[in-house]
Design a protein around this motif. Structure first.
Motif, PDB file in Angstrom:
ATOM      1  N   ARG A   1       0.822  -1.206   0.000  1.00 27.65           N
ATOM      2  CA  ARG A   1       0.000   0.000   0.000  1.00 27.65           C
ATOM      3  C   ARG A   1       0.859   1.260   0.000  1.00 27.65           C
ATOM      4  NH1 ARG A   1      -5.297  -0.198   0.306  1.00 27.65           N
ATOM      5  NH2 ARG A   1      -6.357  -2.114   0.919  1.00 27.65           N
TER       6      ARG A   1
ATOM      7  N   SER B   1       1.338   3.940  -3.347  1.00 27.88           N
ATOM      8  CA  SER B   1       0.847   5.308  -3.171  1.00 27.88           C
ATOM      9  C   SER B   1       1.869   6.346  -3.599  1.00 27.88           C
ATOM     10  CB  SER B   1       0.472   5.547  -1.696  1.00 27.88           C
ATOM     11  OG  SER B   1      -0.563   4.678  -1.297  1.00 27.88           O
TER      12      SER B   1
ATOM     13  N   GLN C   1     -12.658  -7.812  -6.352  1.00 30.73           N
ATOM     14  CA  GLN C   1     -11.236  -7.621  -6.058  1.00 30.73           C
ATOM     15  C   GLN C   1     -10.480  -6.957  -7.199  1.00 30.73           C
ATOM     16  OE1 GLN C   1      -9.267 -11.122  -4.578  1.00 30.73           O
ATOM     17  NE2 GLN C   1      -7.257 -10.166  -4.575  1.00 30.73           N
TER      18      GLN C   1
ATOM     19  N   GLU D   1     -11.470  -3.292  -7.167  1.00 27.52           N
ATOM     20  CA  GLU D   1     -10.910  -2.586  -6.008  1.00 27.52           C
ATOM     21  C   GLU D   1      -9.426  -2.288  -6.203  1.00 27.52           C
ATOM     22  OE1 GLU D   1     -10.140  -3.311  -1.219  1.00 27.52           O
ATOM     23  OE2 GLU D   1     -11.423  -4.681  -2.343  1.00 27.52           O
ATOM     24  N   GLU D   2      -8.659  -3.295  -6.636  1.00 27.21           N
ATOM     25  CA  GLU D   2      -7.214  -3.108  -6.799  1.00 27.21           C
ATOM     26  C   GLU D   2      -6.898  -2.106  -7.902  1.00 27.21           C
ATOM     27  OE1 GLU D   2      -5.664  -6.997  -7.453  1.00 27.21           O
ATOM     28  OE2 GLU D   2      -5.715  -7.562  -5.327  1.00 27.21           O
ATOM     29  N   SER D   3      -7.629  -2.195  -9.011  1.00 23.37           N
ATOM     30  CA  SER D   3      -7.347  -1.319 -10.146  1.00 23.37           C
ATOM     31  C   SER D   3      -7.712   0.130  -9.842  1.00 23.37           C
ATOM     32  CB  SER D   3      -8.111  -1.796 -11.385  1.00 23.37           C
ATOM     33  OG  SER D   3      -7.769  -3.122 -11.709  1.00 23.37           O
TER      34      SER D   3
ATOM     35  N   TYR E   1      -8.120   1.505  -6.865  1.00 23.35           N
ATOM     36  CA  TYR E   1      -7.289   2.077  -5.803  1.00 23.35           C
ATOM     37  C   TYR E   1      -6.087   2.788  -6.419  1.00 23.35           C
ATOM     38  CZ  TYR E   1      -3.911   2.454  -2.026  1.00 23.35           C
ATOM     39  OH  TYR E   1      -2.972   2.936  -1.122  1.00 23.35           O
TER      40      TYR E   1
ATOM     41  N   GLY F   1     -15.607  -2.727  -0.524  1.00 26.11           N
ATOM     42  CA  GLY F   1     -14.423  -2.727  -1.383  1.00 26.11           C
ATOM     43  C   GLY F   1     -14.248  -1.418  -2.120  1.00 26.11           C
TER      44      GLY F   1
ATOM     45  N   GLU G   1     -13.653   1.640   0.575  1.00 25.45           N
ATOM     46  CA  GLU G   1     -12.331   1.635   1.205  1.00 25.45           C
ATOM     47  C   GLU G   1     -11.216   1.901   0.202  1.00 25.45           C
ATOM     48  OE1 GLU G   1     -11.464  -1.713   3.679  1.00 25.45           O
ATOM     49  OE2 GLU G   1     -12.562  -0.859   5.376  1.00 25.45           O
ATOM     50  N   CYS G   2     -11.376   1.481  -1.046  1.00 26.00           N
ATOM     51  CA  CYS G   2     -10.314   1.743  -2.020  1.00 26.00           C
ATOM     52  C   CYS G   2     -10.180   3.246  -2.249  1.00 26.00           C
ATOM     53  CB  CYS G   2     -10.534   0.973  -3.318  1.00 26.00           C
ATOM     54  SG  CYS G   2     -11.589   1.761  -4.538  1.00 26.00           S
TER      55      CYS G   2
ATOM     56  N   ALA H   1      -6.955   5.617  -0.450  1.00 28.55           N
ATOM     57  CA  ALA H   1      -6.169   6.361  -1.429  1.00 28.55           C
ATOM     58  C   ALA H   1      -6.156   7.855  -1.124  1.00 28.55           C
ATOM     59  CB  ALA H   1      -6.715   6.129  -2.838  1.00 28.55           C
TER      60      ALA H   1
ATOM     61  N   SER I   1     -16.193   4.592   6.167  1.00 24.74           N
ATOM     62  CA  SER I   1     -15.757   5.063   4.857  1.00 24.74           C
ATOM     63  C   SER I   1     -16.747   6.066   4.266  1.00 24.74           C
ATOM     64  CB  SER I   1     -15.581   3.880   3.901  1.00 24.74           C
ATOM     65  OG  SER I   1     -14.569   3.008   4.348  1.00 24.74           O
TER      66      SER I   1
END
Length: 541
Positions: A68, A72, A294, A297-299, A301, A386, A389-390, A394, A446
């Motif tokens: 993380r 960032s 998932q 969320e990952e992309s 973020y 998801g 929080e992403c 950030a 959030s």
């Protein structure tokens, strides 16, 4: 790089990851369904709960905070310091592997060797596999920051599929090996995963004509190894401090993420057989979350981290970027809500049929269907959490992340207590109910942050959580029709009745999607736009 270009890359990463993961997960799904028919519930419980918990805890504590913090960072950074920081995950992983391995071998209940043979070997090899996986961390972070679309998905999915193939072969031909089978397969998985990343970058950096190679912050493989930086500092201390903040948070988040497994492992509230059934249902219920939520969320973020300046008020940032981030967040919330509601409504009526097809009577009888129905509600909360929080992680400053840690601490404590109490009252379903309660608290936290963030701006991204009355009516009607269909057609009336039950569900699903298409025009436009950008990027890459 403009916000629209970053958005296009994030959408491309999410959509490509989604399609590939659906394909690979379907293959793995079939293989796992085959494997289940040759295993006892006790073996499943030890592997999927006890040993997987050792592996996931080691991995999470050793790398989550580093990931993380390093994702960032901005484009203008000393990458040598970032790689040095990432390589610290390896000795940290060794430490956690040794410490947790000792706990698993000497402080926890050891299963009967006649029922589950070679437990000690399993503990050692699963701990070793976690350390092996950490060797690929610098390559993973570099791939994510450069938004290499298919590398992550292909590497992970290929490793999972080959691991399942190896497991199926060994279970079929050498069943007496016991935990040797799963230990060997786990070590094979992590080694192959790291090898995929190393091979990709070795080939990429060796090609001087590659446009991707010219865009990388490194020019040769040795640049990814630990080295003395030009500034003399081994690591970027700003990233290191942010890593420590995320580490405190990740420790608490791990308790929330794997809390039920910790309760089962350390308090013995369920026997190994019941643990096995719960874990299978848990994995089946979370399949859609892993496939759809998932990757998104990952992309995204990464998108929010690149577009927004961490810790800076929305009114003080570039308003074009703030507006784009708000529009994307609103559409993602709407998409998560629709997907979650669809799974919840239709999951209630099709849980027993899904379990019977997947694992036979071992899963479809007893507590299995009730567990999966409860999990469908949890998936709805997972979807919304998801997305929220992403964005939150950030946009938060380091100080806000630290303050959030105190909330997570209280949440972790309440989750553990609530899980124990609820499992005493209603068995394994109590774990899911406790997860729902805590996920609701996290979503609330959030949402409050997002509301404060955009309070002084004209943007209202939380409007994505509102649905039209027509669409809400379609969901309610679908839930009622499929519920009646289950009573009369499933699951003891034969395969023709089951097919009729599926046909009823397909009709209701089509009706619901049609209503969404007509009423949620803003979301449809967003999805179409991003898919168009993704296809265009694929053609030009």
């Amino acid at each position: 790089m403009g916000s629209q270009e970053v958005l296009g890359q994030a959408a491309r990463l999410a959509s490509s990851g989604l399609l590939l993961q659906v394909l690979f997960r379907l293959i793995t799904f079939v293989l796992n369904a085959f494997i289940l028919r040759f295993l006892s519930k006790e073996i499943v419980g030890i592997v999927n709960v006890r040993l997987t918990l050792l592996y996931s805890t080691t991995i999470f504590l050793a790398r989550e905070a580093f990931r993380r913090a390093c994702l960032s960072g901005g484009a203008q950074r000393d990458w040598s310091q970032t790689f040095n920081l990432l390589w610290l995950t390896v000795p940290l992983g060794v430490f956690w592997s040794l410490l947790l391995g000792w706990v698993w071998l000497h402080l926890l209940e050891v299963p009967d060797p006649n029922v589950v043979p070679h437990y000690g070997t399993g503990v050692v090899v699963f701990g070793l596999s976690a350390v092996v996986e950490l060797l690929g961390e610098p390559f993973w972070v570099l791939a994510q920051t450069q938004m290499f679309v298919k590398l992550k998905v292909i590497a992970e999915s290929l490793s999972v599929i080959l691991k399942s193939v190896l497991t199926a072969f060994l279970v079929l031909w050498l069943p007496h090996w016991g935990l040797y089978i799963f230990s060997l397969a786990q070590l094979f998985y992590t080694a192959l995963l790291v090898l995929c990343y190393v091979t990709y970058f070795t080939k990429l950096l060796g090609s001087s004509e590659s446009t991707k190679q010219r865009a990388l912050p490194v020019s040769r493989m040795t640049d990814l190894l630990p080295s003395i930086t030009r500034s003399g500092a081994f690591v970027n201390w700003k990233e290191a401090k942010l890593t420590w903040s995320f580490f405190k948070q990740s420790f608490l988040k791990q308790i929330l993420t794997e809390g039920e497994r910790y309760i089962m492992t350390f308090l013995n509230v369920l026997n190994f057989g019941d643990q096995g059934v719960y874990d299978i249902v848990n994995n089946l219920g979370s399949l859609v979350a892993r496939l759809i939520f998932q990757p998104i969320e990952e992309s995204f973020y990464i998108f929010f981290a690149k577009v927004l300046e961490r810790g800076k008020d929305a009114t003080l940032q570039k308003q074009e970027d703030v507006a784009v981030a708000a529009a994307v967040l609103e559409s993602l919330l709407k998409l998560a809500l629709l997907a979650g509601l669809t799974i919840t409504i239709f999951g209630f009526a099709y849980s027993q049929l899904a379990l019977d097809i997947y694992g036979g009577a071992m899963l479809s009888s007893g507590s299995g269907p009730v567990l999966l129905r409860s999990y469908c509600l949890y998936v709805l909360l997972l979807a919304i959490n998801g997305v929220t929080e992403c964005f939150t992680f950030a946009a938060m400053s380091k100080e806000e992340v630290d303050r959030y840690n105190f909330t997570m601490l209280a949440l972790s404590s309440s989750f553990l207590v609530l899980s124990y109490l609820l499992t005493q009252w209603c068995g394994s379903v109590g774990f899911i109910l406790a997860n729902c309660f805590n996920m609701g608290i996290r979503i609330t936290q959030s949402l409050c942050f997002i509301h404060r963030y955009y309070r002084k701006s004209p943007h209202r991204p939380l409007a994505g959580l509102y649905l039209s009355p027509a669409l809400l009516g379609a969901f309610v009607l679908s839930g009622g029709i499929t519920g009646v269909s289950e009573v009369f057609l499933c699951c003891e009336q034969g395969w023709l009745a089951r097919l009729a039950h599926v046909a009823v569900g397909a009709f209701c699903l089509g009706m619901t999607f049609g209503t969404a298409f007509l009423t949620e025009t803003k979301l449809i436009h967003f999805v179409r736009t991003q898919l168009r950008v993704s296809r265009l990027a694929d053609k030009t890459s």
